[in-house]
Design a protein around this motif. Structure first.
Motif, PDB file in Angstrom:
ATOM      1  N   PRO A 290       0.773  -1.296   0.117  1.00 58.00           N
ATOM      2  CA  PRO A 290      -0.147  -0.058   0.042  1.00 58.00           C
ATOM      3  C   PRO A 290       1.218   1.527  -0.254  1.00 58.00           C
ATOM      4  O   PRO A 290       2.414   1.347   0.662  1.00 58.00           O
ATOM      5  CB  PRO A 290      -0.825   0.122   1.564  1.00 58.00           C
TER       6      PRO A 290
ATOM      7  N   GLY B 168      -3.664  -0.157  -5.440  1.00 60.59           N
ATOM      8  CA  GLY B 168      -2.809   0.432  -4.639  1.00 60.59           C
ATOM      9  C   GLY B 168      -2.419   1.708  -3.021  1.00 60.59           C
ATOM     10  O   GLY B 168      -2.154   0.928  -1.657  1.00 60.59           O
TER      11      GLY B 168
ATOM     12  N   ASP C 227      -3.601   3.521  -0.578  1.00 62.53           N
ATOM     13  CA  ASP C 227      -4.647   3.127   1.356  1.00 62.53           C
ATOM     14  C   ASP C 227      -4.837   4.412   1.223  1.00 62.53           C
ATOM     15  O   ASP C 227      -4.930   4.802   2.185  1.00 62.53           O
ATOM     16  CB  ASP C 227      -4.285   2.049   1.952  1.00 62.53           C
TER      17      ASP C 227
ATOM     18  N   THR D 249      -8.488  -2.351   2.607  1.00 66.67           N
ATOM     19  CA  THR D 249      -7.306  -1.878   2.966  1.00 66.67           C
ATOM     20  C   THR D 249      -6.228  -2.765   3.816  1.00 66.67           C
ATOM     21  O   THR D 249      -6.850  -4.180   4.125  1.00 66.67           O
ATOM     22  CB  THR D 249      -7.340  -1.162   4.674  1.00 66.67           C
TER      23      THR D 249
ATOM     24  N   ARG E 227      -6.352  -6.843  -6.426  1.00 68.94           N
ATOM     25  CA  ARG E 227      -5.839  -6.457  -4.760  1.00 68.94           C
ATOM     26  C   ARG E 227      -6.093  -7.734  -3.522  1.00 68.94           C
ATOM     27  O   ARG E 227      -7.310  -8.051  -4.175  1.00 68.94           O
ATOM     28  CB  ARG E 227      -6.065  -5.042  -3.652  1.00 68.94           C
TER      29      ARG E 227
END
Length: 662
Positions: free
Chosen positions: A307, A343, A345, A394, A620
């Motif tokens: 992330p 990616g 976060d 997350t 993801r």
């Protein structure tokens, strides 16, 4: 990025995709702060970057400090559950510092001293600037290093954005030291730089200068080394600030914001990523949504698919293009979620409240000049809710693809130096064309920095790989002999790390692997095109390619182009292959070739045929499973079908995004 460390979160707080902006409350009266916090809570903001350009307010004079306002601000934000990404404020020195010490100001290649009055008016190699900057960093770390509201340290800002290339005497001294460490002896430098040409041989390192304005073309390896040195000088400054922060507040992660966007290449971000706890990036739309997605994928590559933090992007119009158009409906959310797909976060903007004065007063913000009752703020608040609904995503990594585009900072810099066959060559444009063509085919793609292990990829595309040191040559050969399928293009394999030509004919280091040989290039004039046997055309570049290995297959030929015959080749090597493209095909031409290359590598689209090209797929995966982001690349509705959707679907609106569990 030795160990990935993310934003600190208060104990008992559930993980989430963070949301916020650069926050500049020092531009506003104190009574505005409470309104800001109220609106942040309405929008779902949980993190803001603070004090980025606050040095003059924090230190109004050489021996005067004012932290009272920042104390109050951080306490206020923390009390309302909003974390602070605290900047070291060293991006722009205050006027008193440059007046007292004009020797910190950058110098251009023609000897002009840049003045204060803008931003980033400092030399990365200035000992005087470094001393003052680190004093400020130490003061901030001592005061706020144990504050529970500080979730990360933000070193400087967009390092080198305006001051990467300084030609001052400070830079000259630092450049000489860098060169001596690199080459060990003046004889080693003379060999690397090829100084026998034009009587440039040096007798001592003290004779060397940065490539200042000269009567003719500066030495190309000197130019290349100065670019490397300038990047390393920025990294050295980053490390100096980071070391102070780590010494005083070791529990707080440290980042700095990259600028992976468009033609920005002053800093080697693959190398810089190794010096921070998590990667951050600033991105502004400059060439459309495919460039945005490409840059996000490349940022993920620098982050090793962990992330990362989208530190800055825009809610709508920017202020620095010739014509600054606002984003269309849906683009604010689509652009942000595209970064999340790749990616991110944390999703943040420049800036929270649109400035009433200064150079960026027409740059959009989360709270526009029109205030809360605006389309932009409503979209911002909607996005805040969406990000909270995506909390299961997350912490997940960007899932690896079957196809990778190798991106090489060294080749980008070296291929575009002067005195080359064509000054029209654009390294990043070629890489982006392959990305767009793959998106059009519905193929999921990684963009990875050179040096990334390639064994897991079925197909690797390395466009304009101009710089090929021996180690890279051997790793590409090992990838192919191990069963991988490599595609490279014109002006690849040309030179080693010293910009010395691989002799024996082009494409030099890759000649034997590809089974071809080129004696000389034939770059094309502006607007000139060459016809190809598959009905497409080439531009920018062409080459008379000789096939020298019996097992080479000719995939495309030039048509009616005189000495030009072979245009695209592929050579089987064990269970792998190596293909070569000798002209710029553009997105359409690459698209016509792709099915052959993909079939040969056993790569197929994961999307239904009906939506390939209309939808970008990014995945993801993490502790909570795998998540597919489906991003509408068009202005039309797209039917996706049923699924377990966290957001959107089963129909994608124009410029819409859907997220579903895979």
């Amino acid at each position: 990025m030795q160990n990935h460390r993310w934003l600190r979160t208060p104990e008992g707080t559930a993980p989430r995709i963070s949301f916020g902006a650069d926050y500049n409350p020092d531009q506003w009266p104190r009574e505005v702060w409470d309104e800001d916090v109220r609106l942040m809570k309405v929008a779902g903001v949980d993190v803001v970057s603070v004090a980025i350009f606050s040095w003059a307010k924090l230190q109004p004079g050489p021996d005067t400090w004012d932290f009272a306002w920042l104390d109050e601000l951080i306490d206020l934000l923390h009390a309302d559950g909003i974390g602070v990404d605290l900047a070291t404020a060293t991006a722009s020195p205050p006027p008193w510092l440059t007046i007292a010490h004009p020797e910190v100001l950058p110098v251009t290649s023609d000897g002009r001293v840049l003045s204060q009055g803008g931003r980033q008016h400092w030399r990365p190699t200035s000992p005087v600037f470094r001393e003052h900057a680190l004093t400020l960093v130490e003061k901030l770390a001592e005061r706020y290093g144990s504050h529970p509201g500080v979730v990360a340290w933000h070193v400087n800002n967009e390092l080198g954005c305006h001051n990467a290339y300084d030609f001052s005497d400070d830079a000259a001294r630092a450049f000489r030291a860098w060169l001596e460490a690199r080459y060990g002896s003046i004889a080693g430098l003379n060999h690397a730089w090829g100084t026998a040409f034009w009587s440039q041989a040096y007798g001592a390192f003290d004779e060397i200068l940065p490539p200042r304005l000269a009567a003719s073309y500066p030495n190309p390896t000197q130019q290349l080394d100065f670019l490397r040195f300038s990047s390393d000088a920025l990294i050295d400054h980053l490390v100096a600030e980071r070391e102070v922060l780590n010494r005083i507040s070791p529990d707080i992660p440290v980042t700095t914001n990259f600028m992976v966007v468009g033609g920005t290449n002053h800093a080697d971000y693959a190398k810089m990523a190794g010096e921070i706890d998590f990667v951050s990036n600033d991105h502004y739309v400059v060439e459309g949504r495919d460039e945005l997605a490409f840059s996000a994928a490349l940022t993920s590559g620098f982050a090793r698919h962990r992330p990362w933090f989208l530190m800055e992007h825009s809610t709508s119009a920017v202020n620095w293009q010739p014509v600054n158009r606002p984003k269309r409906p849906g683009e604010l959310i689509r652009d942000s979620l595209t970064h999340v797909a790749h990616g991110a976060d944390a999703v943040c903007y420049f800036q929270w409240r649109q400035s009433a004065a200064g150079a960026e007063k027409f740059h959009s913000a989360m709270v526009p000049h029109g205030g809360e009752n605006t389309r932009v703020f409503r979209d911002v608040a909607t996005l805040g809710g969406i990000l909270q609904d995506l909390s299961d995503v997350t912490g997940s990594d960007r899932a690896p693809a079957d196809v990778a585009i190798v991106f090489d900072w060294e080749s980008w810099r070296a291929a575009e130096l002067d005195s080359h066959p064509s000054e029209k060559l654009e390294y990043r444009r070629e890489a982006l064309a392959w990305w767009t063509a793959l998106m059009n085919a519905g193929i999921r793609v990684d963009v990875v920095p050179v040096g990334t292990p390639l064994a897991g990829y079925a197909l690797v595309i390395a466009p304009v790989l101009y710089s090929v040191p021996t180690a890279l040559k051997e790793s590409l050969e090992a990838y192919v002999t191990g069963g991988g399928h490599l595609v490279t293009t014109y002006f690849s394999g040309i030179a080693d790390e010293n910009d010395h030509i691989w002799l024996g004919g082009y494409p030099g280091a890759l000649r034997e692997l590809l089974g071809i040989r080129v004696e000389e290039f034939r770059p094309l004039w502006e607007g000139e095109e060459v016809a190809l046997s598959n009905g497409t055309t080439g531009s920018l570049w062409s080459e008379p390619v000789d096939v020298v290995s019996d097992d080479v297959e000719v995939l495309v030929r030039y048509e009616n182009e005189g000495e030009l015959d072979v245009a695209v080749t592929r050579r089987p090597v064990g269970s792998g292959s190596a293909a070569y493209v000798s002209t710029r095909l553009g997105v359409e031409g690459i698209g016509a070739l792709l099915s052959t290359l993909l079939d040969g590598a056993g790569v197929v689209s994961e999307l239904p045929e009906a939506i390939r090209g209309s939808v970008e797929l990014v995945s993801r995966q993490g502790a909570n499973g795998r998540f597919d982001f489906l991003i509408n690349r068009t202005d039309d509705e797209v039917a996706l079908g049923e699924g377990d959707y966290l957001y959107g679907g089963p129909t994608l609106s124009a410029r819409g995004v859907a997220v579903r569990r895979a």
